[in-house]
Design an enzyme around this catalytic site. Structure first.
Site, PDB file in Angstrom:
ATOM      1  N   CYS B 269       0.820  -1.208   0.000  1.00  0.00           N
ATOM      2  CA  CYS B 269       0.000   0.000   0.000  1.00  0.00           C
ATOM      3  C   CYS B 269       0.865   1.274   0.000  1.00  0.00           C
ATOM      4  CB  CYS B 269      -0.986  -0.044   1.173  1.00  0.00           C
ATOM      5  SG  CYS B 269      -2.293   1.176   1.003  1.00  0.00           S
ATOM      6  N   HIS B 367      -3.904  -5.192  -0.363  1.00  0.00           N
ATOM      7  CA  HIS B 367      -3.656  -5.767   0.957  1.00  0.00           C
ATOM      8  C   HIS B 367      -3.659  -7.283   0.981  1.00  0.00           C
ATOM      9  CE1 HIS B 367      -3.614  -1.940   3.087  1.00  0.00           C
ATOM     10  NE2 HIS B 367      -4.406  -1.554   2.088  1.00  0.00           N
ATOM     11  N   GLU B 369      -2.577  -9.003   3.244  1.00  0.00           N
ATOM     12  CA  GLU B 369      -2.884  -9.439   4.610  1.00  0.00           C
ATOM     13  C   GLU B 369      -4.395  -9.462   4.845  1.00  0.00           C
ATOM     14  OE1 GLU B 369      -2.136  -6.458   3.763  1.00  0.00           O
ATOM     15  OE2 GLU B 369      -3.117  -4.964   5.032  1.00  0.00           O
TER      16      GLU B 369
END
Lengths: 1132, 397
Positions: B269, B367, B369
């Site tokens: 990001c 993202h 994650e």
């Protein structure tokens, strides 16, 4: 990766007749698939026996086979067409089973046409319970735990291990015999003890119970390079234990955190990969323990399903369409998102609204059936609604049911706590309408916790219902209806009718106040992306928010009101007419605006009309759509005559509200519906109707019957315990009937109609423009009058009527059309008895038979009807080529094929509380869910094809059981003799056997079920043992009722053909003879049309191509010469 | 205020005012008061708790397109950081009661406790469409007495709020002290993770790969990085975070030193934007950003599409059609070599990932994650491990 170049032609297998669990959602998916494939330049060959579908319209495929979906027939089609591939994942279980069978018999290999969409291994992995358990395990997920036991000791220790309650399932018993829930050891000893006895292998399966858990579904899609997306999550409001088709469901899932949702997503994706669904969609169901979040994978369907149709409508992501594209080689990222056009289909839709689906049941048609909802699906249709929150969506969905008792209400005093507890007790058992019972229990003050405890419904949903109750309280108690209060109620889905009832004022007044205060809905768009990107597709739903998204328009718009949730008597046939009207009117330069709430249909595909409003079909909702569209541009009018009774019922009120109704006027509609007014129409036209009268007591009934003459058809003016019409021949039986079946009283009179013995019932669909009439088709029923026309088989053209009779039918139809003032379609039912043509009823609207007529005659009558309703004349339509230049469906040439429509009945689905199949006797109440068409050169073959398509088909050999009522004994002799001559063994009970013997027909005598002895098998035993190939059983009055019922129930559960009328027996004999002459041949509708050549070579080609006559006309070379003028009637 | 059944049918009024003057009147939600920030919309249908606690939303007023928010309550497990970061919260239908076995308190309680001013009951779709058409802009939510003020006054207040463009916010959200997330099981690598607004799930997933993660404050230097581990870190990670990458000169300078030192680098990001800048690319502000968990991204290495979680208002300006020499090599005399765009968003062709072909460095704009969102991109953590082990081997040989 672009599309596969090796596929030039595809055979698409449809799903056949509408049955419970497999409805018109497969017409929607199949229609999409056909469209996609043709757009890609692929030759589409389609097989589907259901003539009521849109997909079987000749314009949707290059070769449309309306033929039974059996491996033999489909092999014949493959041999004739030599497709490069078979697509079976869009036609439900029927198509999948057929494809598997073709694979196993080596047919697919022999003709080198592999399955596309899903391979056989994947299908089997998904469908085989044991194999699927392995899949789940390999994906690191859990299935419900189970243990196979052979002794009570094993059962006891297994139950301890699994924990009570446990589900007991005896192995290899019929229809779930002996299965049940054991809540403790005593239950277990009782149920498992019996189960071990029932099981031929002394084996029971004990399974951990996940009843009451939360239930979720994911719709997953995968392409051949392994891109996977989850299109939609669905949460069931009804917890585990109720079939998802019978549950109220919500999209998206509302009570999962992201972690929990992503876990389901991970498992779902792992499963689709492990199962190996290469291209296409599948549906995976999960149970989640509300206490600790433990996840159990229940099952997966490796194909497009009912849920995927729902998910498509709920999200705007057309699963079937994209599945079809992926089947021919595209990847998800190569397919654009239809709605945004800018973004690809390789994403997961995001919803900024809530969707609720509510099932619609038909238990009133099957009063003997156990209405408890179980894991066997029993609903016949569903409605979906969209709102900006759950309460709004739920209330809209409930009013979409169009049943008075389907919506939340606050009638009468607030229930006492005791009453509330009674409600709650009732609500413990899931049944149709449970949600309203729950609402009443909560209205009576029961807490969310208590109700959750009793029903298992998630507290979040219950709390929302409590909110609805709280708002109702406020509405009821407020000094006046303020804009703030109205807005609050509207935002939570209250209808004007509910507000009216809460305020004790008429609905129209509430509406007036609301409009005066400027509280009106806005229309939002289903756009797949929660407004992240601009949407190009006007797929709207109403809500009470700030900003509307209805765009201005220039073209005049025609609103078409659809038919709402499918139910028995109002199904896909009406959707067919609505969709055709939309196509025809778009082509004629109108903007079409569809209003409907049935997610299963083609009409609610956003591709069908210029605009789609997914809205309930109530007066309020329709008026608001009309208003919104009037604000957007010119409105030419509203069509109410195509969607069946639902929109027709709104006609008058819409007109009173100043809405322009096109086609037959509401006054004219009334004229046909009102018995008295219609009587005057008939009198003026000098057309006879059967004599009739009304009686308020047994004595009066006898009096009336004597006056009009026996036999009479009697029926209560309201339905009591499902006893409908009965045919009565004498005073005594009549008096008994009236006392037994009804309580004749001033409120509930008995209707007595002259029964026309030996009458031939005739159905006519006609089109009238005020000057000219076009007879769509004349259909001759195979069953006698007295059986609902929807359940009766019929043939087009008629096979026993002569030219003179057909002319009389034409004249009478014309007089009725004139007398009523029809502009558009009209359906008339006649009965021909003793050479008198009686009018039974006339309905100035599209009928159930319109699609059948269109398929049988090759003329798009529904399209023509829509044009006539908007002012086109039949003459103009003939010139334009939409209708044939000369002749009509009443003047079919003698070489015309014979089409037989056969009804498909759901008896096998319904069981009584003690587990028996419900009675399969036909009667005046329509109970069929769907229909099939058999088409061939002669009646016998067409009938045999119809029987094959509708069920297991007519037998070719074996034993036929015959037991007929006394009045039918004479009529049975010839057909039964013929059966014996054809080599069948006749089995009969004593009385029938005697009659047969005297007529020189040998038969085996068998005991009645009621005369069963220990050593001797009764007829029911023989049927259940599979020793009987067909049953002929005509009902013979109350005494033999029980016996007849047992016979019919056994036959139904064995899936054997059953003939319950003498007329049908004659037809069956013709069918059996025809099929004994050799294998069926197959021929697509396009070839039938070309051979029929109604449009004449070289005429009407211009618009003909786009109008349903299809390429047969456009490209037909050497299609023979036109048959001028009316041919001699009666093809037989 | 409440009705007999306990429903809050009469919440106090609140008003949402955009800098262009458009206003939406609704009900108070969460804390009462006033807040200003950048209006952005999030299209995720799940994961509000993760969104609220994602530091990247610092100074932003988040509009939820999902109508029902708060259904699953608020728990102590799903937080992505120690607090709620959003500047304001806009929902249509707040949940009346949470229903989930993990819920510990109603969402609104958490909002009130942490003083997050929100608004409910407004036409969030109309607001979203407005932001889509006009672009992200400043917004204010006013409740209590402030809701009664004249709109012109409120618009003025909104227009006085700082702009997101040019805002350097990493220091405001970063950890003050370095902390260590230990490897799960055997420690295979040690990574220095720059906390520019890091989400808790990132070190958690790294730890699951056997990485010991040293989370450093955003103001750390190359020396601080070198101090991680026994012989310096095996890899360096730059996290997500709020603000304009164009204003993060100091962080870019540190990153260049990392690249110069050829330490394996992974960025997510904001970290991707900083890698872009370090390589000499420009960044720009998207009209209304990507915020949701349904975004299709193509991994151009494999040609596969992954459905991913996004939260970014800025993006890297790099050519999609070819690999190029890092512009910094020419402009600033660095020696980073070839770079290519490794990932691209299929919705709008925005650069979603960069890969250095001559350096052990890569990053993604979205993202992997997740939290909230799909796990499709989890393989990117494997790539980090791969990069570090290859580097290790390379160093050994």
């Amino acid at each position: 990766m672009p599309k596969r170049e090796d596929i030039k032609s595809v055979l698409v297998i449809g799903s056949g007749p509408i049955v419970i669990g497999q409805a018109c959602e497969f017409d929607y998916s199949g229609t999409q698939a056909c469209r996609v494939l043709r757009e890609e330049g692929i030759r589409v060959i389609l097989v589907n026996s259901n003539p009521a579908t849109i997909m079987t319209d000749p314009e949707f495929a290059d070769a449309t086979y309306v033929e039974p979906i059996t491996p033999e027939i489909v092999e014949a089609i493959i041999a004739r067409e030599r497709p490069d591939a078979v697509l079976a994942t869009l036609g439900g279980q029927t198509a999948l089973n057929c494809a598997i069978s073709l694979h196993e018999s080596g047919v697919l290999e022999k003709y080198d046409c592999p399955l596309i969409g899903a391979n056989v291994e994947a299908i089997q992995l998904g469908e085989d319970r044991e194999k699927f358990k392995g899949v789940v395990e390999r994906c690191g997920a859990e299935s419900a735990q189970s243990v196979i036991c052979h002794t009570m000791d094993e059962c006891l220790s297994a139950a301890t291990e699994l924990g009570y309650p446990v589900v007991v399932r005896p192995s290899f018993t019929m229809g779930g015999l002996g299965s049940g829930f054991a809540y403790d050891e005593r239950d277990l000893r009782r149920i498992a003890g019996a189960g071990l006895q029932y099981s031929p292998t002394t084996e029971v399966l004990l399974e951990e119970s996940i009843t009451g858990w939360k239930e979720y579904e994911l719709e997953v899609m995968r392409d051949h390079v392994d891109n996977v997306v989850v299109v939609c999550s669905i949460e069931n409001l009804d917890p585990m234990g109720v079939h998802t088709g019978d549950s109220i469901t919500v999209a998206p899932a509302l009570t999962l955190t992201d972690r929990e949702y992503q876990r389901l997503r991970d498992i779902g994706i792992a499963i689709i990969r492990e199962v190996g669904v290469d291209t296409g969609g599948c549906n995976i169901q999960f149970a989640v323990n509300p206490v600790d979040g433990r996840i159990i994978v229940i099952e997966m369907n490796p194909r497009v399903s009912r849920s995927s149709a729902l998910a498509s409508k709920a999200t705007g992501f057309p699963i079937a369409k994209i599945a079809a594209k992926m089947a021919i080689g595209y990847t998800l990222d190569e397919v654009p998102n239809d709605i945004t056009r800018e973004t690809p289909a390789s994403f997961e839709p995001s919803l900024d609204y809530v969707v609720v689906k509510v099932p619609r049941f038909a238990f009133e048609k099957f009063p003997a059936a156990d209405p408890t909802l179980t894991t066997t699906m029993k609903s016949v249709g569903e409605a979906m609604s969209i709102g900006r929150n759950f309460t709004e969506a739920l209330q809209k969905a409930l009013r979409s049911m169009e049943r008075k008792d389907s919506t939340f209400h606050w009638d009468g005093p607030t229930p006492s706590e005791e009453q509330a507890r009674t409600f709650l007790h009732t609500a413990k058992t899931p049944t149709d309408g449970r949600i309203v019972t729950v609402q009443q229990a909560m209205r009576g003050g029961l807490s969310v916790e208590e109700v959750h405890e009793a029903t298992g419904i998630d507290p979040w949903f219950l709390d929302q219902m409590a909110l609805i109750n709280a708002i109702a309280d406020r509405v009821a108690g407020a000094p006046e209806l303020t804009p703030t209060l109205l807005r609050l109620a509207k935002r939570h889905g209250f209808s004007d009718a509910q507000l009216a009832s809460l305020r004790g004022m008429p609905e129209a007044v509430v509406r007036g106040v609301r409009h005066a205060l400027g509280v009106r809905p806005v229309y939002k768009t289903v756009d797949t992306c929660a407004a992240e990107f601009a949407a190009t597709t006007p797929y709207h739903y109403s809500t009470y928010d700030e900003e509307t998204e209805v765009a201005p328009r220039e073209k005049p718009a025609v609103l078409i009101l659809g038919s709402g949730p499918n139910r028995i008597g109002q199904g896909v046939e009406f959707d067919y007419s609505c969709v055709h009207a939309s196509f025809a009117l778009r082509e004629a330069g109108y903007d079409t605006v569809m209003v409907n709430c049935n997610p299963e249909t083609v009409s609610t595909d956003y591709d069908t009309s210029s605009r789609l409003y997914f809205e309930p079909l109530t007066l309020e909702d329709v008026l608001e759509v009309v208003h919104a569209e009037q604000q957007a541009g010119p409105v030419a009018g509203v069509i109410v005559q195509l969607g069946g009774q639902t929109p027709l019922g709104l006609a008058k009120a819409l007109k009173e509200a100043g809405v322009p109704i096109v086609g037959t006027s509401p006054e004219a509609i009334d004229l046909a519906e009102d018995r008295g007014a219609f009587g005057r129409v008939l009198a003026e036209a000098q057309l006879p109707a059967p004599k009739h009268g009304t009686a308020y007591s047994a004595a009066e009934a006898v009096e009336v019957a004597r006056e009009i003459g026996y036999p009479v058809l009697v029926r209560p003016s309201y339905v009591l315990g499902g006893r409908g019409m009965e045919i009565v021949y004498d005073d005594e039986t009549l008096a008994t009937y009236v006392t037994r079946a009804t309580v004749a009283s001033p409120e509930h009179p008995v209707l007595v109609d002259r029964f026309l013995d030996d009458a031939i019932e005739i159905d006519v669909d006609a089109l009238y423009d005020g000057t000219d009439m076009y007879l769509g088709g004349i259909m001759e029923h195979i069953e006698e009058a007295g059986i609902h026309s929807g359940d009766s088989a019929c043939t087009l053209p008629p096979v026993t009527l002569g030219v003179a009779e057909l002319e009389r039918v034409r004249e009478a139809t014309l007089k009725l059309a004139e007398g009523i003032g029809v502009r558009g379609l009209m359906n008339v039912q006649f009965a021909l008895a003793q050479d008198i043509l009686y009018v039974l009823e006339a309905n100035p609207r599209a009928s159930r038979t319109v699609p059948f007529v269109a398929k049988a005659t090759g003329v798009p009558v529904a399209k023509a009807a829509a044009r006539v309703m908007l002012g086109a004349t039949i003459k103009e339509l003939r010139e334009e080529g939409l209708l044939p230049p000369i002749g009509d469906g009443g003047t079919m040439p003698s070489h015309a094929p014979v089409a037989v429509k056969e009804a498909v009945l759901p008896f096998k689905r319904f069981r009584t509380r003690d587990g028996q199949v419900v009675d399969s006797l036909l009667g005046p109440e329509m109970r069929s869910t769907g229909e099939v068409m058999g088409i061939d050169q002669d009646f016998g073959t067409a009938f045999a094809k119809g029987m094959l398509a509708a069920g297991s088909g007519l037998p070719r050999e074996g034993r036929i059981f015959v037991s007929v009522a006394n009045r039918d004994k004479r009529a049975m002799i010839f057909p039964v003799k013929r059966l014996a001559d054809l080599g069948f063994t006749i089995v009969a009970t004593t009385g029938t056997a005697d009659v047969l013997r005297r007529n020189g027909i040998p038969s085996e005598v068998v005991r009645k079920h009621s005369e069963r002895t220990a050593g001797d098998a009764s007829i029911v035993d023989l049927i259940l043992a599979g020793d009987i190939a067909m049953v002929v059983n005509t009902p013979s009055g109350p005494n033999a009722r029980a016996d007849g019922y047992a016979i019919r129930a056994a036959t139904t559960s064995m899936d054997k053909p059953i003939v319950t009328t003498v007329q049908e027996l004659a037809a069956a004999v013709q069918g059996i003879e025809a099929q004994m002459q050799g294998a069926f041949t197959v021929k697509p509708l396009q070839e039938h049309a070309r051979d029929l050549d109604l449009y004449g070579v070289g005429t009407g080609v211009g618009t003909g191509v786009g109008t349903g006559v299809g390429t047969g006309v456009g490209t037909g070379s050497g299609a023979g010469t036109a048959v001028p003028g009316p041919a001699t009637g009666g093809a037989a | 205020m409440s009705t007999a059944a306990g429903f809050d049918l009469d919440r106090a009024p609140a008003v949402l005012v955009l800098e262009d003057g458009r206003t939406f009147r609704g009900d108070t939600y969460g804390a009462t008061g006033q807040t200003v920030g950048e209006a952005v919309f999030n299209t995720g249908m799940t994961g509000y708790q993760e969104t609220l606690t994602d530091p990247s939303y610092h100074r932003q007023v988040v509009v939820m397109t999902a109508p029902h928010v708060g259904n699953t309550g608020f728990n102590d497990e799903d937080n992505e950081s120690g607090r709620i970061w959003v500047a304001g919260y806009v929902v249509r239908d707040p949940a009346l009661r949470p229903s989930n076995w993990r819920s510990q308190r109603p969402l609104e309680d958490a909002l009130v406790e942490q003083g997050v001013v929100g608004i409910s009951g407004i036409d969030t779709r109309a607001l979203t469409r407005h932001l889509r058409e006009r672009g992200a802009m400043r917004v204010g939510i006013f409740s209590g007495e402030r809701a009664q003020l004249p709109v012109t006054e409120l618009v003025n207040a909104v227009q006085r709020a700082p702009l997101m463009k040019g805002a350097a916010l990493a220091a405001e959200v970063s950890t003050d002290e370095t902390y260590v997330v230990p490897a799960v099981g055997e420690r295979r690598f040690t990574v220095a993770a720059f906390d520019l607004g890091i989400k808790a799930m990132t070190p958690t997933l790294m730890a699951q790969q056997g990485i010991e993660v040293h989370v450093l404050p955003a103001t750390s230097t190359i020396e601080d990085i070198r101090a991680v581990g026994e012989h310096g870190p095996d890899g360096v990670f730059f996290s997500n975070g709020p603000g304009d990458p164009a204003a993060a000169d100091a962080e870019v300078a540190v990153l260049r030193e990392v690249l110069d030192a050829r330490i394996p680098f992974f960025g997510i990001c904001f970290g991707n934007q900083l890698l872009g800048r370090a390589l000499g690319f420009g960044t720009y502000k998207l009209k209304y950003g990507h915020r949701g968990i349904n975004q299709p991204v193509m991994d151009r290495t494999t040609g596969k599409v992954e459905v991913t979680a996004h939260n970014h208002g800025f993006a890297v300006d790099a050519p999609l059609d070819r690999e190029v020499a890092a512009p910094a090599d020419e402009n600033d005399g660095t020696a980073y070599g070839r770079v290519r765009v490794s990932h691209v968003c299929l919705n709008d062709d925005v650069v979603e990932g960069l890969e250095c072909l001559d350096l052990p460095a890569y990053s993604v704009q979205y993202h992997p994650e997740a939290a909230a969102g799909p796990h499709d991109a989890g393989y990117l953590f494997d790539r980090f491990v791969e990069l570090m082990s290859n580097n290790e081997k390379g160093n050994r040989s």
